[in-house]
Design an enzyme around this catalytic site. Structure first.
Site, PDB file in Angstrom:
ATOM      1  N   CYS A  46       7.677  -3.465   9.629  1.00 39.32           N
ATOM      2  CA  CYS A  46       6.377  -2.892   9.251  1.00 39.32           C
ATOM      3  C   CYS A  46       5.415  -3.955   8.706  1.00 39.32           C
ATOM      4  O   CYS A  46       5.813  -5.054   8.322  1.00 39.32           O
ATOM      5  CB  CYS A  46       6.565  -1.777   8.235  1.00 39.32           C
ATOM      6  SG  CYS A  46       7.085  -2.369   6.620  1.00 39.32           S
ATOM      7  N   CYS A  48       3.796  -4.005   5.890  1.00 38.71           N
ATOM      8  CA  CYS A  48       3.950  -4.385   4.483  1.00 38.71           C
ATOM      9  C   CYS A  48       5.107  -5.361   4.297  1.00 38.71           C
ATOM     10  O   CYS A  48       5.120  -6.127   3.342  1.00 38.71           O
ATOM     11  CB  CYS A  48       4.052  -3.170   3.561  1.00 38.71           C
ATOM     12  SG  CYS A  48       5.428  -2.084   3.852  1.00 38.71           S
TER      13      CYS A  48
END
Length: 137
Positions: A46, A48
């Site tokens: 992802c 993040c």
């Protein structure tokens, strides 16, 4: 499960900097039961993870100050059984990826879930980790 060609460069971002790749349940158990302090990042594909989690753990081990004795990583959605085993050591926290854990003598002493990582800068997360190192390492 994510394709190897996608995951390997994201793993290398940490393993090339000295993080041990915990890609089996046995390696997870051995690493998380060691004496001393062990940093574990459950890596992820992802945004993040790319923008905050991986950069933050790398920033946290730079420069002066206390550091964990061992640096480890496993990859959600790729090292499936290893991550499952790692999460057994993270109870009572629910599964979270990415996430960052600090263990001392096999006990979880500091944990950052995805919601602590997502939306925060790598510098802020690294500072949080450095404070945990000062306390526990």
């Amino acid at each position: 499960m994510y394709p190897e060609e996608m995951v390997m460069p994201m793993k290398a971002a940490l393993t090339d900097r000295g993080f041990q790749d915990l890609n089996t349940p046995e390696k997870v158990k051995e690493a998380l039961q060691k004496s001393g302090t062990t940093l574990l990042i459950i890596n992820s594909v992802c945004g993040c993870a790319a923008g905050s989690a991986r950069p933050s753990v790398l920033l946290s081990i730079e420069g002066e100050g206390k550091k964990p004795n061992y640096l480890t990583t496993t990859f959600a959605g790729f090292d499936v059984e290893a991550v499952k085993t790692a999460r057994e050591y993270l109870v009572p926290f629910p599964p979270s990826s990415p996430s960052i854990a600090l263990f001392k003598d096999g006990e979880l002493v500091h944990f950052l879930e995805r919601h602590h990582i997502e939306g925060n800068s790598a510098e802020i997360i690294a500072e949080n980790l450095k404070q945990a190192y000062e306390e526990y390492c």
